[in-house]
Motif scaffolding. Structure first.
Motif, mmCIF file in Angstrom:
data_model
loop_
_atom_site.group_PDB
_atom_site.id
_atom_site.type_symbol
_atom_site.label_atom_id
_atom_site.label_comp_id
_atom_site.label_asym_id
_atom_site.label_seq_id
_atom_site.Cartn_x
_atom_site.Cartn_y
_atom_site.Cartn_z
ATOM 1 N N ARG A 37 -2.289 -1.161 8.097
ATOM 2 C CA ARG A 37 -0.849 -1.182 8.347
ATOM 3 C C ARG A 37 -0.432 0.003 9.226
ATOM 4 N NH1 ARG A 37 2.154 -2.475 3.361
ATOM 5 N NH2 ARG A 37 1.767 -4.575 4.041
ATOM 6 N N LEU A 38 -0.998 1.187 8.958
ATOM 7 C CA LEU A 38 -0.691 2.355 9.789
ATOM 8 C C LEU A 38 -1.168 2.156 11.226
ATOM 9 C CD1 LEU A 38 -1.436 5.289 7.349
ATOM 10 C CD2 LEU A 38 0.740 4.826 8.466
ATOM 11 N N LYS A 39 -2.347 1.558 11.380
ATOM 12 C CA LYS A 39 -2.873 1.308 12.722
ATOM 13 C C LYS A 39 -1.961 0.352 13.487
ATOM 14 C CE LYS A 39 -6.910 -0.311 15.211
ATOM 15 N NZ LYS A 39 -8.237 -0.889 15.120
ATOM 16 N N LYS A 40 -1.461 -0.656 12.797
ATOM 17 C CA LYS A 40 -0.597 -1.644 13.435
ATOM 18 C C LYS A 40 0.759 -1.046 13.815
ATOM 19 C CE LYS A 40 1.445 -6.167 12.598
ATOM 20 N NZ LYS A 40 1.602 -7.258 11.640
ATOM 21 N N LYS A 41 1.333 -0.225 12.942
ATOM 22 C CA LYS A 41 2.686 0.289 13.155
ATOM 23 C C LYS A 41 2.740 1.572 13.984
ATOM 24 C CE LYS A 41 5.000 -2.596 10.463
ATOM 25 N NZ LYS A 41 6.158 -3.361 10.833
ATOM 26 N N VAL A 42 1.730 2.444 13.840
ATOM 27 C CA VAL A 42 1.811 3.776 14.453
ATOM 28 C C VAL A 42 0.779 3.968 15.559
ATOM 29 C CG1 VAL A 42 1.776 6.249 14.026
ATOM 30 C CG2 VAL A 42 2.673 4.721 12.292
ATOM 31 N N GLY A 43 -0.486 3.830 15.228
ATOM 32 C CA GLY A 43 -1.535 4.074 16.211
ATOM 33 C C GLY A 43 -2.886 4.157 15.534
ATOM 34 N N HIS A 44 -3.882 4.595 16.263
ATOM 35 C CA HIS A 44 -5.242 4.679 15.752
ATOM 36 C C HIS A 44 -5.272 5.465 14.433
ATOM 37 C CE1 HIS A 44 -9.586 4.778 15.802
ATOM 38 N NE2 HIS A 44 -9.517 6.080 15.559
ATOM 39 N N THR A 45 -5.907 4.878 13.411
ATOM 40 C CA THR A 45 -5.979 5.496 12.086
ATOM 41 C C THR A 45 -7.430 5.576 11.640
ATOM 42 O OG1 THR A 45 -3.834 4.552 11.521
ATOM 43 C CG2 THR A 45 -5.192 5.323 9.699
ATOM 44 N N GLU A 46 -7.796 6.740 11.111
ATOM 45 C CA GLU A 46 -9.155 6.983 10.647
ATOM 46 C C GLU A 46 -9.099 7.450 9.205
ATOM 47 O OE1 GLU A 46 -12.560 10.289 11.594
ATOM 48 O OE2 GLU A 46 -11.259 9.630 13.217
ATOM 49 N N LEU A 47 -9.835 6.796 8.327
ATOM 50 C CA LEU A 47 -9.890 7.172 6.925
ATOM 51 C C LEU A 47 -10.807 8.387 6.784
ATOM 52 C CD1 LEU A 47 -8.844 6.242 4.172
ATOM 53 C CD2 LEU A 47 -10.906 4.884 3.956
ATOM 54 N N VAL A 48 -10.257 9.509 6.313
ATOM 55 C CA VAL A 48 -11.022 10.751 6.216
ATOM 56 C C VAL A 48 -11.673 10.886 4.845
ATOM 57 C CG1 VAL A 48 -10.879 13.275 6.303
ATOM 58 C CG2 VAL A 48 -9.545 11.902 7.905
ATOM 59 N N SER A 49 -10.888 10.718 3.768
ATOM 60 C CA SER A 49 -11.465 10.856 2.433
ATOM 61 C C SER A 49 -10.636 10.126 1.389
ATOM 62 C CB SER A 49 -11.570 12.337 2.033
ATOM 63 O OG SER A 49 -10.299 12.877 1.830
ATOM 64 N N VAL A 50 -11.328 9.730 0.321
ATOM 65 C CA VAL A 50 -10.708 9.144 -0.858
ATOM 66 C C VAL A 50 -11.325 9.856 -2.056
ATOM 67 C CG1 VAL A 50 -10.358 7.052 -2.221
ATOM 68 C CG2 VAL A 50 -10.465 6.900 0.261
ATOM 69 N N ALA A 51 -10.459 10.480 -2.878
ATOM 70 C CA ALA A 51 -10.960 11.244 -4.023
ATOM 71 C C ALA A 51 -10.069 10.990 -5.238
ATOM 72 C CB ALA A 51 -10.981 12.731 -3.713
ATOM 73 N N ASP A 52 -10.667 11.070 -6.431
ATOM 74 C CA ASP A 52 -9.903 10.941 -7.661
ATOM 75 C C ASP A 52 -9.202 12.240 -7.974
ATOM 76 O OD1 ASP A 52 -10.745 8.327 -8.044
ATOM 77 O OD2 ASP A 52 -12.503 8.919 -9.197
ATOM 78 N N VAL A 53 -7.985 12.118 -8.515
ATOM 79 C CA VAL A 53 -7.178 13.277 -8.885
ATOM 80 C C VAL A 53 -6.930 13.215 -10.378
ATOM 81 C CG1 VAL A 53 -4.964 14.441 -8.559
ATOM 82 C CG2 VAL A 53 -6.046 13.288 -6.646
ATOM 83 N N LYS A 54 -7.075 14.345 -11.041
ATOM 84 C CA LYS A 54 -6.841 14.382 -12.491
ATOM 85 C C LYS A 54 -5.409 14.668 -12.793
ATOM 86 C CE LYS A 54 -11.448 15.766 -13.698
ATOM 87 N NZ LYS A 54 -12.283 16.690 -14.400
#
Length: 75
Positions: free
Chosen positions: A58-75
C-alpha cells in the motif's frame, strides 16, 4: 503479540511524509506510527496483527518505493 515494523520509504517532500504516515496509521491493528532516521525516511509501525507485506504494498502504491527493513516482536 505486538510487532515493530520498520520500512524505508522513498519520500521526496513533506507531503509524501504526511501521506506515508496517514497510510500507515489507517492500516488494521496499528497502535503507533512514527518516522525514524537522519533523513526521516523510515516509517516505524507498532501494532498487533499488522500485515507488513500488505502495508508495504500500500505504501509503494501511494507514496513510492518501499523496502521492508525489519520486523521484530515488542514486549
Amino acid at each position: 503479540m505486538k510487532q515493530k515494523i520498520v520500512m524505508k520509504v522513498q519520500m521526496n517532500c513533506q507531503k509524501c511524509r504526511t501521506q506515508a504516515l496517514m497510510v500507515a496509521a489507517n492500516a488494521d491493528g496499528v497502535n503507533h506510527v512514527g518516522l525514524e532516521g537522519p533523513e526521516k525516511d523510515k516509517v516505524v509501525v507498532i501494532g498487533d496483527g499488522v500485515d507488513c507485506v500488505k502495508l508495504a504494498r500500500r505504501l509503494k502504491k501511494k507514496v513510492g518505493h518501499t523496502e521492508l527493513v525489519s520486523v521484530a516482536d515488542v514486549k
